[in-house]
Each structure stands twice: as C-alpha cells, then as structure tokens.
Design an enzyme around this catalytic site. Structure first.
Site, mmCIF file in Angstrom:
data_model
loop_
_atom_site.group_PDB
_atom_site.id
_atom_site.type_symbol
_atom_site.label_atom_id
_atom_site.label_comp_id
_atom_site.label_asym_id
_atom_site.label_seq_id
_atom_site.Cartn_x
_atom_site.Cartn_y
_atom_site.Cartn_z
ATOM 1 C CB SER A 1 82.357 41.509 -140.591
ATOM 2 O OG SER A 1 81.132 41.341 -140.025
ATOM 3 C CB THR A 2 84.655 38.206 -137.120
ATOM 4 O OG1 THR A 2 84.600 39.526 -136.206
ATOM 5 C CG2 THR A 2 86.123 38.212 -137.765
ATOM 6 N NE ARG B 1 75.353 40.319 -143.453
ATOM 7 C CZ ARG B 1 75.161 41.588 -144.152
ATOM 8 N NH1 ARG B 1 74.677 41.235 -145.125
ATOM 9 N NH2 ARG B 1 74.982 42.110 -143.941
ATOM 10 C CG ASP C 1 75.914 49.176 -144.507
ATOM 11 O OD1 ASP C 1 75.257 47.788 -144.986
ATOM 12 O OD2 ASP C 1 76.076 49.619 -143.435
ATOM 13 C CG ASN D 1 76.114 45.095 -151.263
ATOM 14 O OD1 ASN D 1 76.352 46.418 -151.630
ATOM 15 N ND2 ASN D 1 77.537 44.266 -151.293
ATOM 16 N N GLY D 2 72.175 44.862 -149.437
ATOM 17 C CA GLY D 2 71.158 44.564 -149.739
ATOM 18 C C GLY D 2 69.966 44.706 -149.942
ATOM 19 C CG LEU E 1 95.108 51.084 -155.247
ATOM 20 C CD1 LEU E 1 94.891 51.864 -154.527
ATOM 21 C CD2 LEU E 1 94.281 50.405 -156.056
ATOM 22 C CG HIS F 1 76.377 40.447 -151.244
ATOM 23 N ND1 HIS F 1 76.085 41.748 -150.699
ATOM 24 C CD2 HIS F 1 75.676 39.822 -150.380
ATOM 25 C CE1 HIS F 1 75.703 40.829 -149.232
ATOM 26 N NE2 HIS F 1 75.179 40.235 -149.109
HETATM 27 C C1 FPP Z 1 77.239 44.999 -147.023
HETATM 28 O O1 FPP Z 1 75.905 45.515 -147.864
HETATM 29 C C2 FPP Z 1 77.886 44.671 -147.760
HETATM 30 C C3 FPP Z 1 78.168 42.975 -147.429
HETATM 31 C C4 FPP Z 1 78.424 42.126 -146.304
HETATM 32 C C5 FPP Z 1 79.460 42.299 -148.296
HETATM 33 C C6 FPP Z 1 80.798 43.428 -148.969
HETATM 34 C C7 FPP Z 1 81.132 42.730 -150.314
HETATM 35 C C8 FPP Z 1 80.748 43.187 -151.930
HETATM 36 C C9 FPP Z 1 80.935 44.182 -152.369
HETATM 37 C C10 FPP Z 1 80.910 41.742 -152.963
HETATM 38 C C11 FPP Z 1 82.322 42.014 -153.204
HETATM 39 C C12 FPP Z 1 83.339 41.861 -152.388
HETATM 40 C C13 FPP Z 1 84.783 41.233 -152.831
HETATM 41 C C14 FPP Z 1 85.919 41.669 -152.086
HETATM 42 C C15 FPP Z 1 84.454 40.978 -154.509
HETATM 43 P P1 FPP Z 1 74.223 44.579 -147.039
HETATM 44 O O2 FPP Z 1 74.552 43.085 -147.343
HETATM 45 O O3 FPP Z 1 74.657 44.842 -145.198
HETATM 46 O O4 FPP Z 1 73.767 45.618 -147.301
HETATM 47 P P2 FPP Z 1 72.417 46.109 -146.374
HETATM 48 O O5 FPP Z 1 72.380 46.802 -145.157
HETATM 49 O O6 FPP Z 1 71.755 47.159 -147.321
HETATM 50 O O7 FPP Z 1 71.163 44.412 -145.666
#
Ligand code: FPP
Length: 246
Positions: A70-71, A76, A25, A27-28, A136, A42
């Site tokens: 996730s489902t 989004r 969690d 990335n945003g 792994l 991401h």
């Molecule tokens: C949550 O952060 C993250 C996700 C919903 C996507 C996770 C995906 C990746 C890390 C990309 C790589 C994955 C693979 C399998 C190649 P958020 O966007 O909810 O962050 P925020 O809460 O700060 O907005």
C-alpha cells in the site's frame, strides 16, 4: 518429491464469486510465531499466493485482486521494504513464465513511479507478456491506495475536460485502475483484522466482507473454499429489500 494428495473440494452446486479481492495480512505475525524475521513471513506469503492463484484457477474465479503493497507501507522499516521489493522482483523472475503458461493476465493497480526502475521494467514486461491471457485476471495492487486512486481518477477526468453533467458512476469507475472490470464480489481479509485499510474503497461498496483469523501464509485452498461457501450463504441485497434484489 512425493505428491501431496489434494482433497477434493466440490463447488459444483455453488455460485463462484467472479471477482475475489484479498487483503493478505498476517505475514509478520506468522514469522514472529516461529521466531523468524518478518521478511520470512513475506516469503511464506509469496509462496502462498502461488497456491491461491492455482486454487482460483481450479475453482473458476475470473478475477483475483491482491493488496501487495500500500501507499502507507512505505512507512515500514527500510530493511522490510527492501526485503519486500526483492520478493516481488524474484516472484516476477521465477514465476512469470509459469503464470503466463497458466493463462494468467497480470494487471497493476497503483502508481509504478517511485518504484526502483528495474522493478518497474519487470512489471511492464510482465503486463505486456500476459496481456492477452484469459484464464484468470490477477490485479496486483502495488504502491496502491484507494484514496490516491480516486484522486488520480479525478485528475484524469479534469484533464479530459469531462463535464459535470456527463459524470456517472460508470464513467467514474472507468477512470479507476480497475477500469472496466466488475467490482469485487467478496473481499477477504486474513489475520482477523476488521478494517478495509484503503483497499478498493470505491469498488468494494457492495462487496461481501469476509474476515478470517487465518494468517495469510496459512490461508490455503481449503480456506478459500470455505470463503466461497460462506459467500453463498450471504444474501446480497445491494440496498434493496429481499424480493427486489432477486
Ligand atoms: C501484510 O502483512 C502483508 C504485506 C504488507 C505484504 C504482502 C506481500 C506478500 C504476501 C508477498 C507476496 C506478494 C507478491 C505480489 C509477490 P503484515 O506484514 O502487515 O503482517 P502483520 O500484520 O502480522 O505484521
């Protein structure tokens, strides 16, 4: 390119969790802090996943389960979903051979239908190519939800005419996407959130929960090391009193 010196992290005196699960969690927020679009976060998250896979191999973790989509993530904005799907496809195109060489066995948790057919095909190819690898196990929860997984298991059991008298926790676990894999020892959630968010809700019943303020793209090898050290300081009791749980 200059090789970055890797800090030596000695885990020889620690118990390594066999199965590590991660809610990736933040990335945003990582992107927003830099004035970048969410999808850049991401992309950084995908690069970080590569680092964490390497660290799991280095530390001797047997199974890594990641929550990739996730489902609920279908809600989004469309542009973000498209960006995420593109990243998944690109990672499979660019990293699959390396992962295979490294001995990573890919598993998918979730529902592949509902995903673009070309991405489904890439995933199927990756599962087939890596199925005998032993270094792994990488479970990718993709179009995954814990409740949907439980409903899926119940439907399958009904279709198989399982009698109520035969139903045990072990049998139920077998019908989940994780099948005969052991439950996660530790569930890590980055970005400081304190929720399980429909992730492995059956399997994580007795997992140690490790929330960390680090945003996912910043959660590297040293942060995973710290999580393993913290795991070693927990007393896992599985509902027993201390002496019984030894
Ligand atoms: C949550 O952060 C993250 C996700 C919903 C996507 C996770 C995906 C990746 C890390 C990309 C790589 C994955 C693979 C399998 C190649 P958020 O966007 O909810 O962050 P925020 O809460 O700060 O907005």
């Amino acid at each position: 390119m200059a090789l970055r010196q890797q800090k030596s992290l000695d885990l020889s005196t620690y118990t390594i969790p066999r199965h590590v699960a991660i809610i990736m969690d933040g990335n945003g927020r990582w992107a927003r802090k830099r004035g970048l679009p969410r999808v850049a976060g991401h992309r950084a998250g995908a690069e970080n996943l590569r680092r964490i896979i390497n660290a799991c191999v280095e530390f001797g973790v047997d199974i890594l389960t990641i929550y990739a989509f996730s489902t609920e993530n279908w809600g989004r904005p469309e542009a973000e979903i498209r960006g995420l799907m593109r990243i998944f496809a690109r990672v499979l195109d660019q990293e699959l051979d390396d992962l295979h060489q490294q001995g990573v066995c890919l598993h998918h948790l979730g529902d592949l239908t509902g995903i673009a057919p070309n991405l489904q095909e890439k995933v199927r190819r990756a599962l087939q190519l890596t199925k005998d690898n032993k270094k792994l196990i990488l479970n990718v929860a993709f179009n995954y939800g814990g409740r949907a997984e439980i409903l899926h298991a119940v439907r399958q059991m009904l279709a198989d005419n399982i009698s109520p008298d035969d139903l045990t926790e072990a049998l139920f676990s077998y019908y989940l996407f994780t099948r005969d894999l052991p439950d996660p020892d530790i569930v890590i959630r980055t970005s400081g959130e304190l929720r399980i968010s429909n992730f492995l809700i059956w399997q994580a019943a007795y997992s140690e929960y490790y929330p960390t303020p680090a945003l996912w793209p910043d959660f590297g090898r040293e942060e995973l090391f710290e999580a393993i050290v913290a795991f070693n300081q927990r007393e896992r009791r599985f509902g027993l009193v201390p002496e019984e749980s030894q």
